[in-house]
Design a protein around this motif. Sequence first.
Motif, PDB file in Angstrom:
ATOM      1  N   MET A   1       0.836  -1.208   0.000  1.00  0.00           N
ATOM      2  CA  MET A   1       0.000   0.000   0.000  1.00  0.00           C
ATOM      3  C   MET A   1       0.868   1.254   0.000  1.00  0.00           C
ATOM      4  SD  MET A   1      -2.996  -0.712   2.753  1.00  0.00           S
ATOM      5  CE  MET A   1      -3.960  -2.227   2.780  1.00  0.00           C
ATOM      6  N   LEU A   2       1.865   1.265   0.880  1.00  0.00           N
ATOM      7  CA  LEU A   2       2.700   2.457   1.013  1.00  0.00           C
ATOM      8  C   LEU A   2       3.525   2.721  -0.245  1.00  0.00           C
ATOM      9  CD1 LEU A   2       3.935   1.983   4.695  1.00  0.00           C
ATOM     10  CD2 LEU A   2       2.082   3.429   3.863  1.00  0.00           C
ATOM     11  N   SER A   3       3.960   1.657  -0.904  1.00  0.00           N
ATOM     12  CA  SER A   3       4.755   1.851  -2.122  1.00  0.00           C
ATOM     13  C   SER A   3       3.913   2.453  -3.248  1.00  0.00           C
ATOM     14  CB  SER A   3       5.346   0.519  -2.573  1.00  0.00           C
ATOM     15  OG  SER A   3       4.308  -0.415  -2.888  1.00  0.00           O
ATOM     16  N   GLU A   4       2.592   2.255  -3.214  1.00  0.00           N
ATOM     17  CA  GLU A   4       1.719   2.825  -4.240  1.00  0.00           C
ATOM     18  C   GLU A   4       1.666   4.342  -4.160  1.00  0.00           C
ATOM     19  OE1 GLU A   4       0.017   1.427  -6.637  1.00  0.00           O
ATOM     20  OE2 GLU A   4       0.028  -0.722  -6.191  1.00  0.00           O
ATOM     21  N   VAL A   5       1.884   4.896  -2.963  1.00  0.00           N
ATOM     22  CA  VAL A   5       1.776   6.347  -2.782  1.00  0.00           C
ATOM     23  C   VAL A   5       3.122   6.986  -2.472  1.00  0.00           C
ATOM     24  CG1 VAL A   5      -0.636   6.321  -2.091  1.00  0.00           C
ATOM     25  CG2 VAL A   5       1.133   5.962  -0.365  1.00  0.00           C
ATOM     26  N   GLY A   6       4.206   6.309  -2.831  1.00  0.00           N
ATOM     27  CA  GLY A   6       5.529   6.907  -2.713  1.00  0.00           C
ATOM     28  C   GLY A   6       6.182   6.794  -1.354  1.00  0.00           C
ATOM     29  N   GLU A   7       5.641   5.979  -0.458  1.00  0.00           N
ATOM     30  CA  GLU A   7       6.258   5.781   0.855  1.00  0.00           C
ATOM     31  C   GLU A   7       7.171   4.564   0.784  1.00  0.00           C
ATOM     32  OE1 GLU A   7       5.936   7.708   3.561  1.00  0.00           O
ATOM     33  OE2 GLU A   7       4.638   9.105   2.472  1.00  0.00           O
ATOM     34  N   GLY A   8       8.449   4.791   1.030  1.00  0.00           N
ATOM     35  CA  GLY A   8       9.420   3.721   0.917  1.00  0.00           C
ATOM     36  C   GLY A   8      10.198   3.479   2.191  1.00  0.00           C
ATOM     37  N   ARG A   9      11.413   3.042   1.992  1.00  0.00           N
ATOM     38  CA  ARG A   9      12.254   2.636   3.130  1.00  0.00           C
ATOM     39  C   ARG A   9      12.692   3.822   3.961  1.00  0.00           C
ATOM     40  NH1 ARG A   9      17.947  -0.761   2.497  1.00  0.00           N
ATOM     41  NH2 ARG A   9      18.484  -0.846   4.730  1.00  0.00           N
TER      42      ARG A   9
ATOM     43  N   PHE B   1      -0.930  10.786   2.768  1.00  0.00           N
ATOM     44  CA  PHE B   1       0.465  10.660   3.174  1.00  0.00           C
ATOM     45  C   PHE B   1       1.235  11.865   2.647  1.00  0.00           C
ATOM     46  CE2 PHE B   1      -1.423   6.483   2.978  1.00  0.00           C
ATOM     47  CZ  PHE B   1      -1.004   5.879   4.141  1.00  0.00           C
ATOM     48  N   ASP B   2       2.541  11.741   2.640  1.00  0.00           N
ATOM     49  CA  ASP B   2       3.358  12.880   2.226  1.00  0.00           C
ATOM     50  C   ASP B   2       3.213  13.169   0.734  1.00  0.00           C
ATOM     51  OD1 ASP B   2       5.058  14.952   2.599  1.00  0.00           O
ATOM     52  OD2 ASP B   2       6.891  13.778   2.504  1.00  0.00           O
ATOM     53  N   LYS B   3       3.151  12.125  -0.092  1.00  0.00           N
ATOM     54  CA  LYS B   3       3.151  12.318  -1.541  1.00  0.00           C
ATOM     55  C   LYS B   3       1.913  11.761  -2.235  1.00  0.00           C
ATOM     56  CE  LYS B   3       8.168  11.803  -1.405  1.00  0.00           C
ATOM     57  NZ  LYS B   3       9.324  10.975  -1.823  1.00  0.00           N
ATOM     58  N   GLY B   4       1.028  11.137  -1.497  1.00  0.00           N
ATOM     59  CA  GLY B   4      -0.163  10.555  -2.096  1.00  0.00           C
ATOM     60  C   GLY B   4      -1.212  10.270  -1.043  1.00  0.00           C
ATOM     61  N   ALA B   5      -2.287   9.625  -1.467  1.00  0.00           N
ATOM     62  CA  ALA B   5      -3.396   9.324  -0.559  1.00  0.00           C
ATOM     63  C   ALA B   5      -4.019   8.004  -0.966  1.00  0.00           C
ATOM     64  CB  ALA B   5      -4.437  10.441  -0.582  1.00  0.00           C
ATOM     65  N   LEU B   6      -4.610   7.316   0.022  1.00  0.00           N
ATOM     66  CA  LEU B   6      -5.313   6.061  -0.186  1.00  0.00           C
ATOM     67  C   LEU B   6      -6.758   6.225   0.253  1.00  0.00           C
ATOM     68  CD1 LEU B   6      -2.712   3.429   1.112  1.00  0.00           C
ATOM     69  CD2 LEU B   6      -3.332   3.890  -1.265  1.00  0.00           C
ATOM     70  N   VAL B   7      -7.672   5.701  -0.553  1.00  0.00           N
ATOM     71  CA  VAL B   7      -9.105   5.749  -0.254  1.00  0.00           C
ATOM     72  C   VAL B   7      -9.549   4.352   0.114  1.00  0.00           C
ATOM     73  CG1 VAL B   7     -11.395   6.320  -1.137  1.00  0.00           C
ATOM     74  CG2 VAL B   7      -9.418   7.678  -1.848  1.00  0.00           C
ATOM     75  N   PHE B   8     -10.198   4.229   1.277  1.00  0.00           N
ATOM     76  CA  PHE B   8     -10.657   2.955   1.797  1.00  0.00           C
ATOM     77  C   PHE B   8     -12.182   2.941   1.845  1.00  0.00           C
ATOM     78  CE2 PHE B   8      -6.466   3.618   3.507  1.00  0.00           C
ATOM     79  CZ  PHE B   8      -5.855   2.374   3.467  1.00  0.00           C
ATOM     80  N   GLY B   9     -12.757   1.752   1.655  1.00  0.00           N
ATOM     81  CA  GLY B   9     -14.176   1.563   1.840  1.00  0.00           C
ATOM     82  C   GLY B   9     -14.498   1.288   3.295  1.00  0.00           C
ATOM     83  N   MET B  10     -15.771   1.110   3.585  1.00  0.00           N
ATOM     84  CA  MET B  10     -16.173   0.838   4.960  1.00  0.00           C
ATOM     85  C   MET B  10     -15.744  -0.546   5.420  1.00  0.00           C
ATOM     86  SD  MET B  10     -17.353   3.635   5.930  1.00  0.00           S
ATOM     87  CE  MET B  10     -18.021   3.186   7.531  1.00  0.00           C
TER      88      MET B  10
ATOM     89  N   SER C   1     -12.695  -1.392   5.196  1.00  0.00           N
ATOM     90  CA  SER C   1     -11.267  -1.151   5.485  1.00  0.00           C
ATOM     91  C   SER C   1     -10.346  -1.724   4.418  1.00  0.00           C
ATOM     92  CB  SER C   1     -10.886  -1.707   6.866  1.00  0.00           C
ATOM     93  OG  SER C   1     -11.631  -1.059   7.875  1.00  0.00           O
ATOM     94  N   LYS C   2     -10.849  -1.906   3.204  1.00  0.00           N
ATOM     95  CA  LYS C   2     -10.022  -2.363   2.104  1.00  0.00           C
ATOM     96  C   LYS C   2      -9.776  -1.191   1.161  1.00  0.00           C
ATOM     97  CE  LYS C   2     -11.656  -7.152   2.198  1.00  0.00           C
ATOM     98  NZ  LYS C   2     -12.299  -8.249   1.419  1.00  0.00           N
ATOM     99  N   PRO C   3      -8.552  -1.072   0.657  1.00  0.00           N
ATOM    100  CA  PRO C   3      -8.254   0.074  -0.230  1.00  0.00           C
ATOM    101  C   PRO C   3      -9.030   0.000  -1.538  1.00  0.00           C
ATOM    102  CG  PRO C   3      -6.419  -1.459  -0.166  1.00  0.00           C
ATOM    103  CD  PRO C   3      -7.373  -1.935   0.873  1.00  0.00           C
ATOM    104  N   LYS C   4      -9.649   1.113  -1.918  1.00  0.00           N
ATOM    105  CA  LYS C   4     -10.407   1.190  -3.160  1.00  0.00           C
ATOM    106  C   LYS C   4      -9.569   1.743  -4.303  1.00  0.00           C
ATOM    107  CE  LYS C   4     -14.402   3.038  -3.100  1.00  0.00           C
ATOM    108  NZ  LYS C   4     -15.507   3.987  -2.866  1.00  0.00           N
ATOM    109  N   CYS C   5      -8.856   2.830  -4.029  1.00  0.00           N
ATOM    110  CA  CYS C   5      -8.075   3.470  -5.074  1.00  0.00           C
ATOM    111  C   CYS C   5      -6.998   4.320  -4.426  1.00  0.00           C
ATOM    112  CB  CYS C   5      -8.962   4.333  -5.992  1.00  0.00           C
ATOM    113  SG  CYS C   5      -9.816   5.687  -5.132  1.00  0.00           S
ATOM    114  N   LYS C   6      -6.142   4.853  -5.248  1.00  0.00           N
ATOM    115  CA  LYS C   6      -5.048   5.699  -4.792  1.00  0.00           C
ATOM    116  C   LYS C   6      -5.116   7.046  -5.500  1.00  0.00           C
ATOM    117  CE  LYS C   6      -1.817   3.991  -8.297  1.00  0.00           C
ATOM    118  NZ  LYS C   6      -0.488   3.363  -8.553  1.00  0.00           N
ATOM    119  N   ILE C   7      -4.499   8.035  -4.884  1.00  0.00           N
ATOM    120  CA  ILE C   7      -4.409   9.378  -5.451  1.00  0.00           C
ATOM    121  C   ILE C   7      -2.953   9.815  -5.372  1.00  0.00           C
ATOM    122  CG2 ILE C   7      -5.064  11.792  -5.158  1.00  0.00           C
ATOM    123  CD1 ILE C   7      -7.740  10.832  -4.095  1.00  0.00           C
ATOM    124  N   VAL C   8      -2.344  10.011  -6.512  1.00  0.00           N
ATOM    125  CA  VAL C   8      -0.949  10.440  -6.590  1.00  0.00           C
ATOM    126  C   VAL C   8      -0.902  11.674  -7.486  1.00  0.00           C
ATOM    127  CG1 VAL C   8       1.416   9.820  -7.156  1.00  0.00           C
ATOM    128  CG2 VAL C   8      -0.160   8.076  -6.306  1.00  0.00           C
TER     129      VAL C   8
END
Length: 500
Positions: free
Chosen positions: A251-259, A283-292, A294-301
Amino acid sequence: MAKRKRNTNGESATVPPVTPSKKIKSTPKPEAPTTVQIIAGSYDRILHGLTATISLKDDVEFADTFLFNAHTSAIRCLALSPPSAPVPKQTQKVILATGSTDERINLYHLSAHVPSHVTVPAIAALSTKAVAENPQNKELGSLLHHASSVTGLYFPNRSKLLSSAEDNTIAVTRTRDWSLLSTIKAPVPKSMGRPSGDTAPLGGAPSGVNDFAVHPSMKLMISVGKGEKCMRLWNLVTGKKAGVLSFERDMLSEVGEGRYTSGEGRKVAWGATDVGEEFCVAFDKGALVFGMDSKPKCKIVPQPREKGQRWTKIHQMCYLQVEEKGDIQVLAVSTEDGRILFYSTRPGDLTTAATEKGKEPPLPAAKLVAILDGKDTEKSEEEKNADKKQPAKIDGKTPRIKDFQALKVGEGSSQYIIIVAGRSDGAIKLFKLSTSELVSKGKEARVVGKLLGTVLTGNRVTCLKAFVMLPRFEGGDGDDYESFEGISDEGDSSSSSDSE
C-alpha cells in the motif's frame, strides 16, 4: 359582523364595508452581496481576520476585522463552530478555537452577521485596506488540556470541541462550561527504524496525533499518528479503541512511501459516493481511499506541475459535495506547487494501470476531474507595492497552498462554490466556480475557477478557516454586549462563564 352605529332617529344603520385599496405589486428586493469571514493563522503567531464582500458583478472588497498576536508561538490549527440558534433581539455567534505549539487553545466569539460599520483609513499612505471592526467579537479564554503542541481542532456540533496534540491524546471538551469530559489516549509508538531528519529527543520516539476525523454519525472517529504505519478507529460512544488498520508495504509503495520515509498518515477525511461511504488517508506524496470494509479502493498520486519532478507534496484535503440527489462528492487536494486538484473516487471513474509480470495488479487510480491553478497571473498595484515585504520565491516557483476552505453559496441552479486558499507567501486568494464544473465529464481534466481577488496578509499562512456571514443584524442598536450564554444542543440558556 359589521359594526352598527346609531342614527339620530334612533334607528341603527350598518356601516358599509371598507373596500380594500388597489393592490400594489411588491418589487423584489435586489440580491445582497455575499460577505465571507476569513480567519488565517500564521507562523508569526498572528491571527488575522478579514472580510471579503463579493458583489453581484464578482468584484471583491477586503476589510480587516482583527489582527493581533494570539499565541506565543506558531499557530497550527483553527476550528469554527456552527452558528448559534436564532434568538429575538440577539445576534448569532460563532465560536473560534485556535491551537498552537505553545500548548494552548484560545477561544473567541465571532459575530455571524455582516459588520454594520466599515471605515477607511484617513491617511491612505499608511494603509489602503478598510477596517470593519465588530464590538461583538470577544475573547473567551484559553484551555490547557494538553501538555504538548496542539495539532487538530474540530467542532462536531455546538456543544462539543475535540482537540488533538502531540502528547498522544484527543480531548473532548464541553462548550457549556468548557470542562474536560474525557480524554482518549493513543499508545506511544516504539522507536524502530526512525527516519532521518526526525525531531524527537535523543532516546525518544516520534509521537503525537497528526490528524483525526469524526464520522457524520458522531459515533466513530479515525486518527493517524506520528511514527505509526497504521490508522486507529475509535468508538466515541464508549471512548475506547475499536480497531487498528495497518498499512502494508505494498500500500505504502503505491503512494511513494518507501524505506527512508516515515509511512505515517498526515491527514484523514470522511466522504461518500453514490456507492457508499468511504474515508481517505493522506500521506506525504499521495493518498489512499478505503471503503467501509477497510479495504483500499483506489489511490491518489498528484502529478507535479513540472515534468522533471516525480512527486509533489499534499498539504490539505477535504470532500466536497457536488450533487445532492446522488450524494456525489469529489475529493479536493492542495499541493506543494500551488494547485487544488479535484478527484472523483466513484467506481466508474477509476483507472487501472497495466500489470507487470510476476507482480500483483496495482491499485486503481482516482480520476482527476478538474484543476484549480493558484498561480499568479497579473499583479495589481497593491501586490506590486507589497512585493518588497513578501518573502522571495525560490526559482520563481508558485508558493504552496497550505490550507483552503470550500463554501457553498446560493440554492438550486444558482448555487456556486467559493474557494478561499491560503498560500505560504501570505497571499489569500478567492476563487469562484460552479458545481457543474466538478462533475466528471470527458477524459481529460479541465482548468476551473475564476479568480475574484487576492489579499496579501504579510504573514506566512499555516491554517485557514472561513464561513459565509448572515445578513446584517437589524433587531437592536447594533452593540450587543450580552453575557456569554450556554451553547448546548438543548438550548442557549445556560449561565455565562469564561474559559480558563
